[in-house]
Design an enzyme around this catalytic site. Structure first.
Site, short mmCIF file in Angstrom:
data_model
loop_
_atom_site.label_atom_id
_atom_site.label_comp_id
_atom_site.label_asym_id
_atom_site.label_seq_id
_atom_site.Cartn_x
_atom_site.Cartn_y
_atom_site.Cartn_z
N ARG A 1 46.52 -1.71 20.05
CA ARG A 1 46.30 -0.26 19.94
C ARG A 1 46.71 0.45 21.23
O ARG A 1 47.35 1.50 21.20
CB ARG A 1 44.84 0.02 19.63
CG ARG A 1 44.49 1.50 19.49
CD ARG A 1 43.06 1.68 18.99
NE ARG A 1 42.71 3.08 18.89
CZ ARG A 1 41.80 3.69 19.65
NH1 ARG A 1 41.13 2.99 20.56
NH2 ARG A 1 41.53 4.98 19.49
N HIS B 1 49.53 3.37 21.61
CA HIS B 1 49.25 4.67 22.22
C HIS B 1 50.15 4.93 23.42
O HIS B 1 50.47 6.09 23.71
CB HIS B 1 47.78 4.73 22.65
CG HIS B 1 46.84 5.00 21.51
ND1 HIS B 1 45.72 5.81 21.62
CD2 HIS B 1 46.86 4.58 20.22
CE1 HIS B 1 45.09 5.87 20.46
NE2 HIS B 1 45.77 5.12 19.60
N ASN C 1 42.22 8.48 23.45
CA ASN C 1 42.30 7.31 24.32
C ASN C 1 40.98 6.91 24.98
O ASN C 1 40.92 5.90 25.68
CB ASN C 1 43.35 7.54 25.42
CG ASN C 1 44.76 7.57 24.87
OD1 ASN C 1 45.05 6.97 23.83
ND2 ASN C 1 45.65 8.26 25.55
N HIS D 1 46.01 -2.67 11.17
CA HIS D 1 44.61 -2.36 10.88
C HIS D 1 43.89 -3.53 10.22
O HIS D 1 42.71 -3.42 9.89
CB HIS D 1 44.51 -1.12 9.99
CG HIS D 1 44.83 0.15 10.70
ND1 HIS D 1 44.87 1.38 10.06
CD2 HIS D 1 45.14 0.40 12.01
CE1 HIS D 1 45.18 2.32 10.94
NE2 HIS D 1 45.36 1.74 12.13
#
Length: 322
Positions: free
Chosen positions: A61, A65, A93, A190
């Site tokens: 993740r 980002h 974040n 996911h």
């Protein structure tokens, strides 16, 4: 004919070992300047993941980002100062974790070859290595990225949100050179990790402002989620793919096909013909191409807006601009 075959083979070797994309990244970029670095990074990552198998989800993740804001330049790693708020301070974040793994890998590499290996490359490699450690796919990570010197909190507000619909998601990915197929493939990440209740409880308790649930969410699944999360729940979390939180597999697509995706963004994959077809095919056949597809899409994502050559810098500490 034999000479031609040999020449073809040499060209193929050059393409594999040399430049792998038009932006200057290549496999084995540090082969001469820091030959043991990738092994050191892998060993460091393994030492953390072995004690905490939830880290791969967090590291993947973080990598996502990073790449979706100013490209894969390690800008998400930079700390804020008293006068400047960086990407780390942005709401999307605040829940990122695993920075200690990146810092440890950087410190280990710095001991061997100081000032050579970028934090952006370390993040790309750690994300790949950590996923592979929980039975996930392996993908090539050409290196040569430079570290960005700019990190602005408001830039992170452009990250795709869990409440985005299919049109918004496709547009967000397209802005980074990624297709609708890349969207649905990368959404498969996911299958690991957990999510804060606040990221999806509107779907459970007040979808239209009348105390109702999202009709696209399986009605039999709603009570199970409500047992884990309450309205305005700031404390608890839920598995995005129950039973698969620590194992990377294709079960996410079965979940989405049953209308049990946790986020609106998951559910919206059934609203576009391209993404819906992929979800159904992977769910029906136990993800026959998912690992291969994920590797391809990750290699594309890894090359988003990278800095190479003399652009950017090689940070001494990943959280600090030189």
């Amino acid at each position: 004919m034999a000479t031609l075959s040999l020449l073809s083979a040499l060209v193929l070797v050059f393409l594999v070992l040399g430049i792998t994309n038009g932006q200057g990244l290549k496999l084995g970029f540090y082969h001469k300047t820091c030959p043991n670095a990738e092994a050191i990074i892998q060993e460091t990552t393994a030492s953390y993941v072995s004690f905490n198998p939830t880290l791969p989800a967090a590291l993947l993740r973080m990598h996502f980002h990073d790449c979706f804001v100013r490209g894969c330049d390690g800008s998400v790693l930079i700390n804020s100062t008293s006068t400047h708020q960086t990407e780390k301070a942005a709401a999307p974040n605040l829940s990122l974790r695993g920075f200690n793994v990146i810092d440890a890998a950087k410190a280990a590499v710095e001991k061997v070859c100081p000032g050579v290996f970028s934090c952006a490359d370390i993040l790309s490699l750690v994300a790949r290595d950590s996923v592979a450690m929980i039975r996930g796919p392996w993908w090539n990570v050409p290196t040569g990225r430079r570290d960005g010197r700019v990190s602005i909190m408001t830039d992170a507000f452009t990250l795709p949100e869990p409440f985005f619909n299919a049109t918004q998601l496709i547009a967000s990915f397209a802005s980074k050179g990624l297709s609708a197929k890349d969207l649905v493939v990368l959404s498969g990440a996911h299958t690991i990790g957990i999510a804060a209740c606040t990221s999806f409880t509107t779907r459970l308790f007040n979808f239209t402002g009348k105390g109702d649930s999202d009709p696209t969410l399986d009605s039999e699944y709603v009570p199970r989620l409500k047992s884990k999360c309450k309205p305005n729940d700031l404390v608890h979390r839920a598995e995005m793919d129950p039973g698969s939180v620590k194992t990377f597999d294709s079960s996410y697509y079965k979940l989405v096909s049953k209308r049990r995706g946790l986020f609106t963004s998951d559910a919206s994959l059934l609203d576009d013909p391209v993404t819906k077809a992929y979800v159904k095919s992977q769910a029906r056949n136990n993800g026959p191409t998912f690992f291969k597809d994920f590797a391809v899409s990750m290699e594309k994502m890894n090359a988003i807006e990278v800095l190479t050559g003399t652009d950017g810098e090689i940070r001494k500490h990943c959280a600090l601009i030189n």
